[in-house]
Design a protein around this motif. Sequence first.
Motif, PDB file in Angstrom:
ATOM      1  N   ALA A  18       0.831  -1.203   0.000  1.00  0.00           N
ATOM      2  CA  ALA A  18       0.000   0.000   0.000  1.00  0.00           C
ATOM      3  C   ALA A  18       0.867   1.254   0.000  1.00  0.00           C
ATOM      4  O   ALA A  18       0.570   2.238  -0.704  1.00  0.00           O
ATOM      5  CB  ALA A  18      -0.930  -0.020   1.212  1.00  0.00           C
ATOM      6  N   ARG A  19       1.963   1.205   0.813  1.00  0.00           N
ATOM      7  CA  ARG A  19       2.852   2.379   0.828  1.00  0.00           C
ATOM      8  C   ARG A  19       3.497   2.603  -0.541  1.00  0.00           C
ATOM      9  O   ARG A  19       3.636   3.734  -1.003  1.00  0.00           O
ATOM     10  CB  ARG A  19       3.924   2.186   1.907  1.00  0.00           C
ATOM     11  N   ILE A  20       3.918   1.475  -1.159  1.00  0.00           N
ATOM     12  CA  ILE A  20       4.552   1.593  -2.497  1.00  0.00           C
ATOM     13  C   ILE A  20       3.559   2.171  -3.510  1.00  0.00           C
ATOM     14  O   ILE A  20       3.897   3.037  -4.348  1.00  0.00           O
ATOM     15  CB  ILE A  20       5.069   0.224  -2.958  1.00  0.00           C
ATOM     16  N   ARG A  21       2.295   1.702  -3.427  1.00  0.00           N
ATOM     17  CA  ARG A  21       1.282   2.195  -4.361  1.00  0.00           C
ATOM     18  C   ARG A  21       1.004   3.687  -4.132  1.00  0.00           C
ATOM     19  O   ARG A  21       0.844   4.457  -5.076  1.00  0.00           O
ATOM     20  CB  ARG A  21      -0.002   1.382  -4.177  1.00  0.00           C
ATOM     21  N   ILE A  22       0.958   4.114  -2.894  1.00  0.00           N
ATOM     22  CA  ILE A  22       0.712   5.536  -2.580  1.00  0.00           C
ATOM     23  C   ILE A  22       1.870   6.405  -3.084  1.00  0.00           C
ATOM     24  O   ILE A  22       1.674   7.491  -3.648  1.00  0.00           O
ATOM     25  CB  ILE A  22       0.508   5.712  -1.069  1.00  0.00           C
ATOM     26  N   ALA A  24       3.886   5.736  -5.595  1.00  0.00           N
ATOM     27  CA  ALA A  24       3.835   5.773  -7.063  1.00  0.00           C
ATOM     28  C   ALA A  24       2.780   6.762  -7.536  1.00  0.00           C
ATOM     29  O   ALA A  24       2.986   7.537  -8.480  1.00  0.00           O
ATOM     30  CB  ALA A  24       3.559   4.372  -7.602  1.00  0.00           C
ATOM     31  N   GLU A  25       1.605   6.702  -6.866  1.00  0.00           N
ATOM     32  CA  GLU A  25       0.547   7.635  -7.257  1.00  0.00           C
ATOM     33  C   GLU A  25       0.957   9.081  -6.990  1.00  0.00           C
ATOM     34  O   GLU A  25       0.643   9.988  -7.765  1.00  0.00           O
ATOM     35  CB  GLU A  25      -0.734   7.294  -6.487  1.00  0.00           C
ATOM     36  N   THR A  26       1.672   9.291  -5.870  1.00  0.00           N
ATOM     37  CA  THR A  26       2.136  10.651  -5.553  1.00  0.00           C
ATOM     38  C   THR A  26       3.100  11.154  -6.616  1.00  0.00           C
ATOM     39  O   THR A  26       3.031  12.308  -7.068  1.00  0.00           O
ATOM     40  CB  THR A  26       2.798  10.657  -4.169  1.00  0.00           C
ATOM     41  N   ARG A  27       4.044  10.259  -7.020  1.00  0.00           N
ATOM     42  CA  ARG A  27       5.000  10.687  -8.065  1.00  0.00           C
ATOM     43  C   ARG A  27       4.280  10.988  -9.370  1.00  0.00           C
ATOM     44  O   ARG A  27       4.606  11.932 -10.082  1.00  0.00           O
ATOM     45  CB  ARG A  27       6.059   9.587  -8.259  1.00  0.00           C
ATOM     46  N   THR A  28       3.306  10.185  -9.710  1.00  0.00           N
ATOM     47  CA  THR A  28       2.549  10.403 -10.955  1.00  0.00           C
ATOM     48  C   THR A  28       1.807  11.733 -10.931  1.00  0.00           C
ATOM     49  O   THR A  28       1.813  12.498 -11.903  1.00  0.00           O
ATOM     50  CB  THR A  28       1.561   9.247 -11.179  1.00  0.00           C
ATOM     51  N   ARG A  29       1.130  11.995  -9.779  1.00  0.00           N
ATOM     52  CA  ARG A  29       0.403  13.261  -9.677  1.00  0.00           C
ATOM     53  C   ARG A  29       1.353  14.463  -9.750  1.00  0.00           C
ATOM     54  O   ARG A  29       1.037  15.490 -10.341  1.00  0.00           O
ATOM     55  CB  ARG A  29      -0.379  13.290  -8.358  1.00  0.00           C
ATOM     56  N   THR A  30       2.522  14.322  -9.129  1.00  0.00           N
ATOM     57  CA  THR A  30       3.488  15.436  -9.153  1.00  0.00           C
ATOM     58  C   THR A  30       3.955  15.729 -10.579  1.00  0.00           C
ATOM     59  O   THR A  30       4.009  16.878 -11.021  1.00  0.00           O
ATOM     60  CB  THR A  30       4.695  15.084  -8.268  1.00  0.00           C
TER      61      THR A  30
END
Length: 550
Positions: A18-22, A24-30
Motif C-alpha cells: 500500500a505504501r509503495i502504491r501511494i 507511485a501515485e504521488t509521483r505520478t500526480r506530481t
Amino acid sequence: MARVRTRTRAQSRTQTQARIRIQAETRTRTRTRIIDRIPGRTRDRGRLPVLELAPETHRPRAWRRALGLAAVVLVGAWLGLLIVGNVRAQVGPMDTTMTLRPSLTGGTKINVSPLGALYLDTHSGPVRLDVNVDQLDPIRAQALVDHPERLSGLQDEVAHDVEHGTLDLAVRSCVAVVTGATALGLAVYRRPRRALAAGGLALALLASSGATAFATWNPESVLEPRYSGLLSSAPALVGNARSIVTEFDVYQKELARLVTNVTKLYDVTSTLPAYSPDPGTLRVLHVSDIHLNPASWKIIASLVEQYKVNVIVDSGDTMDHGSAAENGFLDPVADLGVPYVWVRGNHDSRTTQHYLSRMRNVHVLDDGRAETIAGLRFAGIGDPQFTPDRSSVPGGDASEELAGDRLATALREQRAAGTPVDVAIVHEPSAARMTDGEVPLVLSGHLHREQTVLLPHGTRLRVEGSTGGSGLRAVEGKYPDPIEASILYVDRDSHRLQAWDEIKLGGLGETTAEVSRHLPEDNQPGATRSPSQSPSPSGSTTSAPSPSAP
C-alpha cells in the motif's frame, strides 16, 4: 501461534504494498502537475512527450523575445533622439539647430521658416539630417556688409561650422540613442543585462546608419536642391545657375552660397545686396497647356518678375475651344513685359493664331519659321491637328510626324545658312522626336505632365506640364492637376543649357509650391565636354513620352 505469525507477515506485506502504491501515485500526480504548468503541454495516454514538445515550445518564445527587443531598441532610440538628440550650432551669420530624424530615404532638410524648406539628396539611409535656421545674428550679418572681403572666406568658415556642428550632433546622438534604448529596456524588462543589450544594439544601429550615410555621401546634391514653400522666396533661396569647372570645390562653395542667400532673405531691411541674376545667363520661362485658366497670367507675371525672365515660350493649348469668343482671354499677354514666343496647339485655332500675331511682343512661329529673340534663335511649327473636343483623328500620329519632318528640314536649312537654331518648339512630343540631332533643345507640351528626355542623337526634349492646371478640367479627376512651369538657364555666349528649375504649384484649392533644380551631366562638377559635342546637354533621362489626347 504459527497462525498468528503468518497473519502478521501478510499484514506487513499488504501495508508495504500500500505504501509503495501511494508513493507511485504521488509521483505520478506530481509529474502531471508539472506538465500541466508548461504552456502547450498535453497528456497523450499517460505518456510524457517532453522531448518531442520542448523545441516547439521554446522557438516561438525566442522569436517573441527578439521582436520585443527590436521594438524596444527602435522606440527607445527614437525617443532619445526626439528628446535630447539635437545641437545648436552657429553657421556663418546664422544660428541653427541640427537634429537627426528617422527616415526611409535619408537626405538633408533645411528649414528656413517661414519661407519654406530645401531638400538635398545628400545621402541614403534610415536617418535624415534636419537643419532649422532659427535666426540671423544681426551683428555678424552686418559685419559681412561692412567688410565684403569676408565673403571670400565665408566658404571655409561655413564648412568649419557645419563640420563642428555635425560632429557634436554625432556624439550627442550616440548618447541619446544609447540612453533612450537602455532606459526603455530597463523599464520594460527590469533586468540590467537586457537593458544594456538594448543600448548596445541601439548604438550599433546608429553606427551602421552613419556608415551608410558616409558611403552614399553626395556633395553635389547642393547643386540640385528641391524647394518647398513660398514661391516668391524660391529664386533667392535656390540661387543662380552657373557653369561649374572641374577645380570648383562644390560642397563648400555652394554651401557658402546657400548661407549667403538665406542671409539675404532674413535681413531684408538691411543694406545687404538683393538677389541679382547672373548677367551671363539667359532665363527662358517655358509654359504650356494653359487651357483658359485666368489665374495663369498672374502666376506667369510673378515668375517673370521673380526670376528676371528674358523670354517666355508657350508650347500651345493656350485656349480650350479656339473660338473667337475666347480671344479676349489672351489680352494679358501684351502686359507681361517680355517677348512671348508661341506655337499653336491642338486646342488653338487659326483664329487664335491670327489674334496673337497682331499683339505687340508676341512672336508666333509656324511652318519652321525661325526668329532671333532675346539673344536666342527659335524655330517652331503649329500642331497640324485641331481637336478641341479631344477626339482622336485617324492618321493623327502620321500628321504629327510629318509636321516634325517639316520642322527638321527647316532646321537643317537654317544650319546650312549659317544661322543654326538654338531652341525648337512644337506642341506634340511625337513631332518633337523628329527633330532629334538637328537642334540642341526642343520644347513641347500636350501631356499635362513634365518630362525630360535625352533623344538618341543628342537632342534634349523638355515636355512641360499644364501651366493652367489643365484649366477647366482641374475638377474632373479625384485630385486637381498641379500648375507647372520651368525656368531654363541658357548661357548667353555658348547658348548651352546650364540648368533648369521645375516649378510645381498646388492645383485648385491647394497652396503648395515646389521648385527643384536640375543640372545636365556635362554641367556637373568634373564633367568634360569635347569641342565636337553637340551643345545639347546630356543629363538624366527618362523613357520617351507616349502621345495622348488631352
